[in-house]
Motif scaffolding. Sequence first.
Motif, PDB file in Angstrom:
ATOM      1  N   SER A  55       0.838  -1.210   0.000  1.00 24.53           N
ATOM      2  CA  SER A  55       0.000   0.000   0.000  1.00 24.53           C
ATOM      3  C   SER A  55       0.867   1.252   0.000  1.00 24.53           C
ATOM      4  O   SER A  55       0.534   2.258  -0.640  1.00 24.53           O
ATOM      5  CB  SER A  55      -0.952  -0.001   1.199  1.00 24.53           C
ATOM      6  OG  SER A  55      -0.223  -0.100   2.408  1.00 24.53           O
ATOM      7  N   ASP A  56       2.019   1.199   0.686  1.00 16.02           N
ATOM      8  CA  ASP A  56       2.957   2.323   0.665  1.00 16.02           C
ATOM      9  C   ASP A  56       3.573   2.488  -0.729  1.00 16.02           C
ATOM     10  O   ASP A  56       3.749   3.611  -1.214  1.00 16.02           O
ATOM     11  CB  ASP A  56       4.073   2.136   1.693  1.00 16.02           C
ATOM     12  CG  ASP A  56       3.593   2.279   3.130  1.00 16.02           C
ATOM     13  OD1 ASP A  56       2.464   2.771   3.345  1.00 16.02           O
ATOM     14  OD2 ASP A  56       4.351   1.883   4.033  1.00 16.02           O
ATOM     15  N   LEU A  57       3.910   1.373  -1.370  1.00 13.22           N
ATOM     16  CA  LEU A  57       4.476   1.430  -2.713  1.00 13.22           C
ATOM     17  C   LEU A  57       3.470   2.042  -3.686  1.00 13.22           C
ATOM     18  O   LEU A  57       3.817   2.907  -4.484  1.00 13.22           O
ATOM     19  CB  LEU A  57       4.888   0.028  -3.177  1.00 13.22           C
ATOM     20  CG  LEU A  57       5.430  -0.090  -4.605  1.00 13.22           C
ATOM     21  CD1 LEU A  57       6.634   0.825  -4.821  1.00 13.22           C
ATOM     22  CD2 LEU A  57       5.778  -1.545  -4.911  1.00 13.22           C
ATOM     23  N   GLY A  63      -2.747   4.738 -12.437  1.00 15.12           N
ATOM     24  CA  GLY A  63      -3.317   3.403 -12.274  1.00 15.12           C
ATOM     25  C   GLY A  63      -2.404   2.392 -11.619  1.00 15.12           C
ATOM     26  O   GLY A  63      -2.454   1.207 -11.952  1.00 15.12           O
ATOM     27  N   ALA A  64      -1.567   2.835 -10.684  1.00 14.33           N
ATOM     28  CA  ALA A  64      -0.609   1.925 -10.042  1.00 14.33           C
ATOM     29  C   ALA A  64      -1.319   0.754  -9.377  1.00 14.33           C
ATOM     30  O   ALA A  64      -2.304   0.931  -8.660  1.00 14.33           O
ATOM     31  CB  ALA A  64       0.232   2.678  -9.014  1.00 14.33           C
ATOM     32  N   ARG A  65      -0.798  -0.429  -9.653  1.00 14.23           N
ATOM     33  CA  ARG A  65      -1.353  -1.653  -9.079  1.00 14.23           C
ATOM     34  C   ARG A  65      -0.197  -2.563  -8.689  1.00 14.23           C
ATOM     35  O   ARG A  65       0.669  -2.867  -9.508  1.00 14.23           O
ATOM     36  CB  ARG A  65      -2.244  -2.336 -10.117  1.00 14.23           C
ATOM     37  CG  ARG A  65      -2.867  -3.605  -9.618  1.00 14.23           C
ATOM     38  CD  ARG A  65      -3.873  -4.156 -10.607  1.00 14.23           C
ATOM     39  NE  ARG A  65      -4.224  -5.506 -10.217  1.00 14.23           N
ATOM     40  CZ  ARG A  65      -4.797  -6.375 -11.021  1.00 14.23           C
ATOM     41  NH1 ARG A  65      -5.096  -6.028 -12.257  1.00 14.23           N
ATOM     42  NH2 ARG A  65      -5.078  -7.587 -10.600  1.00 14.23           N
ATOM     43  N   THR A  66      -0.176  -2.989  -7.426  1.00 11.18           N
ATOM     44  CA  THR A  66       0.879  -3.881  -6.971  1.00 11.18           C
ATOM     45  C   THR A  66       0.432  -5.334  -7.124  1.00 11.18           C
ATOM     46  O   THR A  66      -0.751  -5.631  -7.213  1.00 11.18           O
ATOM     47  CB  THR A  66       1.252  -3.616  -5.502  1.00 11.18           C
ATOM     48  OG1 THR A  66       0.114  -3.857  -4.675  1.00 11.18           O
ATOM     49  CG2 THR A  66       1.747  -2.191  -5.314  1.00 11.18           C
ATOM     50  N   ALA A 106       3.668  -9.369  -2.422  1.00 12.31           N
ATOM     51  CA  ALA A 106       4.417  -8.493  -1.518  1.00 12.31           C
ATOM     52  C   ALA A 106       5.906  -8.375  -1.834  1.00 12.31           C
ATOM     53  O   ALA A 106       6.650  -7.793  -1.058  1.00 12.31           O
ATOM     54  CB  ALA A 106       4.239  -8.975  -0.079  1.00 12.31           C
ATOM     55  N   SER A 107       6.348  -8.891  -2.973  1.00 10.74           N
ATOM     56  CA  SER A 107       7.787  -8.861  -3.256  1.00 10.74           C
ATOM     57  C   SER A 107       8.243  -7.641  -4.039  1.00 10.74           C
ATOM     58  O   SER A 107       9.365  -7.608  -4.533  1.00 10.74           O
ATOM     59  CB  SER A 107       8.203 -10.145  -3.986  1.00 10.74           C
ATOM     60  OG  SER A 107       7.505 -10.272  -5.197  1.00 10.74           O
ATOM     61  N   GLY A 108       7.382  -6.619  -4.156  1.00 15.69           N
ATOM     62  CA  GLY A 108       7.805  -5.379  -4.782  1.00 15.69           C
ATOM     63  C   GLY A 108       7.614  -5.352  -6.282  1.00 15.69           C
ATOM     64  O   GLY A 108       8.566  -5.146  -7.034  1.00 15.69           O
ATOM     65  N   ASN A 109       6.387  -5.578  -6.717  1.00 19.84           N
ATOM     66  CA  ASN A 109       6.038  -5.518  -8.132  1.00 19.84           C
ATOM     67  C   ASN A 109       4.923  -4.498  -8.282  1.00 19.84           C
ATOM     68  O   ASN A 109       3.918  -4.576  -7.582  1.00 19.84           O
ATOM     69  CB  ASN A 109       5.516  -6.870  -8.624  1.00 19.84           C
ATOM     70  CG  ASN A 109       6.457  -8.006  -8.286  1.00 19.84           C
ATOM     71  OD1 ASN A 109       7.563  -8.068  -8.786  1.00 19.84           O
ATOM     72  ND2 ASN A 109       6.016  -8.901  -7.413  1.00 19.84           N
ATOM     73  N   VAL A 110       5.086  -3.553  -9.208  1.00 24.02           N
ATOM     74  CA  VAL A 110       4.039  -2.555  -9.419  1.00 24.02           C
ATOM     75  C   VAL A 110       3.934  -2.241 -10.907  1.00 24.02           C
ATOM     76  O   VAL A 110       4.942  -2.109 -11.604  1.00 24.02           O
ATOM     77  CB  VAL A 110       4.279  -1.286  -8.565  1.00 24.02           C
ATOM     78  CG1 VAL A 110       5.578  -0.596  -8.917  1.00 24.02           C
ATOM     79  CG2 VAL A 110       3.113  -0.330  -8.652  1.00 24.02           C
TER      80      VAL A 110
END
Length: 174
Positions: free
Chosen positions: A26-28, A39-42, A45-49
Amino acid sequence: MAPAPTVFVALLRAVNVGGTGKLAMSDLKAMCDKLGFIGARTYIASGNVVFRSAESEAEVKAALEAKLQAHGGKPVGVVVRTGVELAAVLAANPFADLAPNRTVAIFLDAAPPADAIDRATGRADEQIVAGVRELYVHYGEGMRDTKLVIPAARAGTARNMNTVAKLVAIAAAT
């Protein structure tokens, strides 16, 4: 008329893996929103956006790395690909007929050095193939007990092919 924004996929290095680099997705997403990415979408939890931006790949990378450093107080490496480039990585997987959870693409900022595979140590049954700006590795018996070290991969970040396929699908829908 301005060109349409490009779909980008940003892959963060060493985030939420093995107890290092804790970062809430959510921070990313919020950081990407503040940077003006659309339209950022993660994904996991390994850091993909995945997002859209009118900026260049280099500008996206620099802005996200600066924001991550300001947020966490230490550098976080980011590798960026367009959605089209990521789809090409998936399509070029030389191990497509093998288990996707035992095959990774190690994403690099530039083409792997010509001697990248020769300099790998600790190799058992792993297979390595160089790509455009990535190294593909198939771990025959899995990654748990591997001793494989690829010096050229130190600044890169790896994703298994299941994750790459999902990111390609998200990018295609973005």
